[in-house]
Scaffold this active site. Structure first.
Site, PDB file in Angstrom:
ATOM      1  N   SER A 196      44.317   8.492  58.299  1.00  0.00           N
ATOM      2  CA  SER A 196      43.883   8.762  56.926  1.00  0.00           C
ATOM      3  C   SER A 196      45.081   9.171  56.092  1.00  0.00           C
ATOM      4  CB  SER A 196      42.874   9.918  56.926  1.00  0.00           C
ATOM      5  OG  SER A 196      42.595  10.351  55.617  1.00  0.00           O
ATOM      6  N   TYR A 246      39.436  18.591  59.780  1.00  0.00           N
ATOM      7  CA  TYR A 246      39.460  17.124  59.672  1.00  0.00           C
ATOM      8  C   TYR A 246      40.871  16.573  59.424  1.00  0.00           C
ATOM      9  CZ  TYR A 246      39.071  12.446  57.812  1.00  0.00           C
ATOM     10  OH  TYR A 246      39.266  11.110  57.592  1.00  0.00           O
TER      11      TYR A 246
HETATM   12  N1  LIG Z   1      35.777   6.959  53.904  1.00  0.00           N
HETATM   13  C1  LIG Z   1      36.908   7.593  53.654  1.00  0.00           C
HETATM   14  O1  LIG Z   1      37.123   8.112  52.537  1.00  0.00           O
HETATM   15  C2  LIG Z   1      37.970   7.655  54.716  1.00  0.00           C
HETATM   16  C3  LIG Z   1      39.275   7.970  54.290  1.00  0.00           C
HETATM   17  C4  LIG Z   1      40.275   8.047  55.264  1.00  0.00           C
HETATM   18  C5  LIG Z   1      40.001   7.796  56.588  1.00  0.00           C
HETATM   19  N2  LIG Z   1      38.724   7.500  56.959  1.00  0.00           N
HETATM   20  C6  LIG Z   1      38.494   7.263  58.391  1.00  0.00           C
HETATM   21  O2  LIG Z   1      37.897   6.007  58.558  1.00  0.00           O
HETATM   22  C7  LIG Z   1      37.110   5.999  59.744  1.00  0.00           C
HETATM   23  C8  LIG Z   1      35.760   5.401  59.425  1.00  0.00           C
HETATM   24  O3  LIG Z   1      35.148   6.200  58.439  1.00  0.00           O
HETATM   25  P1  LIG Z   1      34.078   5.595  57.409  1.00  0.00           P
HETATM   26  O4  LIG Z   1      34.536   5.916  56.052  1.00  0.00           O
HETATM   27  O5  LIG Z   1      33.765   4.210  57.739  1.00  0.00           O
HETATM   28  O6  LIG Z   1      32.863   6.584  57.759  1.00  0.00           O
HETATM   29  P2  LIG Z   1      31.306   6.301  57.928  1.00  0.00           P
HETATM   30  O7  LIG Z   1      30.828   5.381  56.881  1.00  0.00           O
HETATM   31  O8  LIG Z   1      30.710   7.666  58.034  1.00  0.00           O
HETATM   32  O9  LIG Z   1      31.212   5.540  59.328  1.00  0.00           O
HETATM   33  C9  LIG Z   1      31.376   6.219  60.520  1.00  0.00           C
HETATM   34  C10 LIG Z   1      31.120   5.271  61.675  1.00  0.00           C
HETATM   35  O10 LIG Z   1      31.277   6.011  62.876  1.00  0.00           O
HETATM   36  C11 LIG Z   1      30.076   5.942  63.640  1.00  0.00           C
HETATM   37  N3  LIG Z   1      29.852   7.240  64.257  1.00  0.00           N
HETATM   38  C12 LIG Z   1      29.709   8.441  63.655  1.00  0.00           C
HETATM   39  N4  LIG Z   1      29.508   9.403  64.572  1.00  0.00           N
HETATM   40  C13 LIG Z   1      29.520   8.779  65.773  1.00  0.00           C
HETATM   41  C14 LIG Z   1      29.364   9.221  67.111  1.00  0.00           C
HETATM   42  N5  LIG Z   1      29.150  10.506  67.400  1.00  0.00           N
HETATM   43  N6  LIG Z   1      29.436   8.307  68.100  1.00  0.00           N
HETATM   44  C15 LIG Z   1      29.636   6.998  67.832  1.00  0.00           C
HETATM   45  N7  LIG Z   1      29.797   6.513  66.589  1.00  0.00           N
HETATM   46  C16 LIG Z   1      29.732   7.394  65.573  1.00  0.00           C
HETATM   47  C17 LIG Z   1      28.983   5.590  62.652  1.00  0.00           C
HETATM   48  O11 LIG Z   1      27.969   4.845  63.317  1.00  0.00           O
HETATM   49  P3  LIG Z   1      26.526   5.505  63.648  1.00  0.00           P
HETATM   50  O12 LIG Z   1      25.983   5.958  62.339  1.00  0.00           O
HETATM   51  O13 LIG Z   1      25.774   4.408  64.297  1.00  0.00           O
HETATM   52  O14 LIG Z   1      26.854   6.621  64.590  1.00  0.00           O
HETATM   53  C18 LIG Z   1      29.742   4.697  61.674  1.00  0.00           C
HETATM   54  O15 LIG Z   1      29.819   3.393  62.172  1.00  0.00           O
HETATM   55  C19 LIG Z   1      37.085   7.441  60.241  1.00  0.00           C
HETATM   56  O16 LIG Z   1      37.989   7.579  61.305  1.00  0.00           O
HETATM   57  C20 LIG Z   1      37.550   8.246  59.048  1.00  0.00           C
HETATM   58  O17 LIG Z   1      38.197   9.424  59.432  1.00  0.00           O
HETATM   59  C21 LIG Z   1      37.709   7.417  56.058  1.00  0.00           C
END
Ligand SMILES: NC(=O)c1ccc[n+]([C@@H]2O[C@H](COP(=O)([O-])OP(=O)(O)OC[C@H]3O[C@@H](n4cnc5c(N)ncnc54)[C@H](OP(=O)(O)O)[C@@H]3O)[C@@H](O)[C@H]2O)c1
Length: 260
Positions: A139, A152
């Site tokens: 991130s 985080y």
């Molecule tokens: N969105 C942002 O602003 C942002 C910015 C920087 C970095 N990131 C990083 O990007 C990555 C993806 O984030 P995102 O934005 O796509 O978030 P998201 O929309 O909340 O998606 C999270 C994903 O992880 C899965 N997940 C959550 N808890 C889980 C668990 N206990 N076991 C297995 N799967 C799990 C969810 O699937 P289920 O619901 O089926 O569990 C979903 O597919 C993360 O590593 C995050 O730190 C995000």
């Protein structure tokens, strides 16, 4: 029989992980994908609509058993593994003195422990097969202190330096490692982190399809890392490199403090 390479993507039910899985499928890969909810099967359907084979697996990435069982499921496919996107991660907003310890530890279990666990399996497998590409979703938070997301941000700093370290170790093995550093992105991430009342969740977000494409392209170009997002996001990371930590911390607190 046509040969299609296989990619593994964790956290692929929605958000950036689903977009990464779709990007792999568009580029000719079959995909083994994991998530904790039944939504992972809807994600698999979207991948199959692109003509790829999807192998969906439901498991909790916060547990040793959940991580290991998805790996064993992938191994059981009996195919070479060309790429792995270790993407699953959760956030947690709120003041450190208020958040429940078990929630802080869950962030570490998924973002750090689970990533190391899966990376160990994937790296050993790929080095033995003599090639492979590993993408680790870190991130922009890795480049600054993150008050009100105090566990985080450092978990993502771990992911960034872990990726850079492993990359150097594996340099002559045929296995590459790339870190993806997304800025704020339009997924359910901040709401899932309990941050719906923060300025960051209400502010501008990067397009998750663009972020995933940038991650995929960096992986294919063998870059050490890439910032995911628009020009403003990239410029912010450049500025972060020369801005003192207390200044960045105060700025981030204004974005993440929960409004009443
Ligand atoms: N969105 C942002 O602003 C942002 C910015 C920087 C970095 N990131 C990083 O990007 C990555 C993806 O984030 P995102 O934005 O796509 O978030 P998201 O929309 O909340 O998606 C999270 C994903 O992880 C899965 N997940 C959550 N808890 C889980 C668990 N206990 N076991 C297995 N799967 C799990 C969810 O699937 P289920 O619901 O089926 O569990 C979903 O597919 C993360 O590593 C995050 O730190 C995000």
């Amino acid at each position: 029989m046509t040969y299609r390479p296989l990619a593994l993507v964790t956290g692929a039910s929605s958000g950036i992980g689903l977009e990464l899985a779709l990007e792999f499928a568009r580029n000719g890969y079959d995909v083994a994908l994991s998530g904790s909810s039944a939504q992972i099967f809807d994600a698999a359907k979207r991948i199959e609509d692109l003509g790829a084979t999807a192998y969906a697996y439901r498991a909790d990435a916060a547990t040793h058993e959940g991580v290991e069982s998805f790996w064993q499921f992938t191994l059981g496919l009996g195919r070479p593994l060309e790429a792995a996107a270790l993407n699953v991660g959760i956030g947690l907003g709120g003041a450190f003195i208020d958040t429940a310890l078990e929630d802080d530890l869950r962030v570490i279990a998924i973002n750090i422990t689970g990533t190391v666990h899966m990376a160990k399996n994937v790296a050993r497998f790929m080095v033995a097969q003599g090639h492979g590409r590993i993408l680790i979703t870190s991130s922009v938070s890795a480049t600054l202190p993150t008050p009100f997301e105090t566990v985080y941000g450092p978990s993502k700093a771990f992911g960034f330096m872990f990726a850079e370290s492993l990359r150097e170790e594996l340099r002559e093995s045929g296995v590459t490692v790339t870190a993806l550093l997304p800025g704020a992105t339009d997924s359910r991430f901040h709401k899932n982190a309990g941050m719906a009342r923060s300025a960051i969740d209400q502010g501008p977000k990067n397009d998750k399809t663009l972020v995933a494409r940038q991650g995929y392209e960096a992986l294919m170009k063998d870059l050490d890392h890439v910032v995911g997002g628009d020009d403003t996001t990239r410029q912010m990371v450049e500025e972060n490199r020369i801005t003192p930590e207390p200044v960045k911390a105060a700025r981030h607190a204004r974005l993440t403090r929960l409004n009443p």
